[in-house]
Design a protein around this motif. Sequence first.
Motif, PDB file in Angstrom:
ATOM      1  N   TYR A   6       0.865  -1.164  -0.132  1.00 48.08           N
ATOM      2  CA  TYR A   6       0.450   0.022   0.103  1.00 48.08           C
ATOM      3  C   TYR A   6       0.807   1.520  -0.498  1.00 48.08           C
ATOM      4  O   TYR A   6       1.394   1.118   0.393  1.00 48.08           O
ATOM      5  N   THR A   9      -4.124   5.214   1.307  1.00 47.26           N
ATOM      6  CA  THR A   9      -5.533   4.562   1.750  1.00 47.26           C
ATOM      7  C   THR A   9      -6.522   3.508   1.091  1.00 47.26           C
ATOM      8  O   THR A   9      -7.305   3.182   0.968  1.00 47.26           O
ATOM      9  N   THR A  19      -2.493   0.748  10.510  1.00 46.47           N
ATOM     10  CA  THR A  19      -2.839   2.496  10.687  1.00 46.47           C
ATOM     11  C   THR A  19      -1.626   2.331   8.438  1.00 46.47           C
ATOM     12  O   THR A  19      -0.882   1.389   9.580  1.00 46.47           O
ATOM     13  N   LEU A  20      -1.602   3.092   7.970  1.00 48.16           N
ATOM     14  CA  LEU A  20      -0.619   3.196   6.752  1.00 48.16           C
ATOM     15  C   LEU A  20      -0.328   4.561   7.503  1.00 48.16           C
ATOM     16  O   LEU A  20      -1.369   5.036   7.057  1.00 48.16           O
TER      17      LEU A  20
END
Length: 259
Positions: A6, A9, A19-20
């Motif tokens: 990723y 988001t 959480t990124l």
Amino acid sequence: MKATSYTHTDQIKEDAHGTLIAENNLGIYHDHFITFLYFNSNTDSAKVNYSSYIANYGTSQHGFSTYDVDGTNNSFVKSTITPIRNTGDPATGGAATQRRSYWTMRRVAETEADGRVRLNDELRDLLFVNSSKTTKIGNEVGYRLLLGGVTATSLLDNDVYPQRRASYTKKQVWVMPYNRSEKWVSGLYAVQSTGEDNLAVWSSKNRRIKDVDIVLLWCTLGLHHVPCQELFPVMPAMSGAFELQPFNFFQSNQLIGTN
């Protein structure tokens, strides 16, 4: 921290359990727990600062110290603050006053089952007293336990191995009789433990803790850590503390008469 593909988001379509916090870096939700064994020391407070690299999945540690309240004949008073309705009639236990409600408290813990406290459940006042020692006007000498800041408890199911090894994290306070061999909160071999040798197992013996030489408390400070971008790559400190304050231990306010 978990490496991920990723970079935004918008790409996350399922529960990522974190959480990124930067491109290709996912901060996983985790807990911090620090447990203090406290039963005879010349210090009456402890403060900890939680700080870690985001790479940590969680921590579980304990500190060791000892404490007695004016001798070893100690008891734990777990006072639940309870509202009472006043009937106004002394014949039914009420008081002849216009006031229709008040609150009261007092309960001495008899066994280890009574000495387990989950602070989130009820309003409680926690005291450690020596019933054989009193002030000039008759109050038992004691100390009050105050916890502040991070007092989270574990949310994991009891049948998973991390929770079996750290079953003491379900409550913040455990009161037990003194036993020289019961020294390590997670047991002697925590990493390889299956949960048969830790604080919760010792407490399940349900021994007497009234008017005996008790380990005044095992006190756990906890934090549910939800990472965010500001915490990457190093988490700023978050403080939590507990303190033991004199409660009828002295004859009067110690500030009176001091220079």
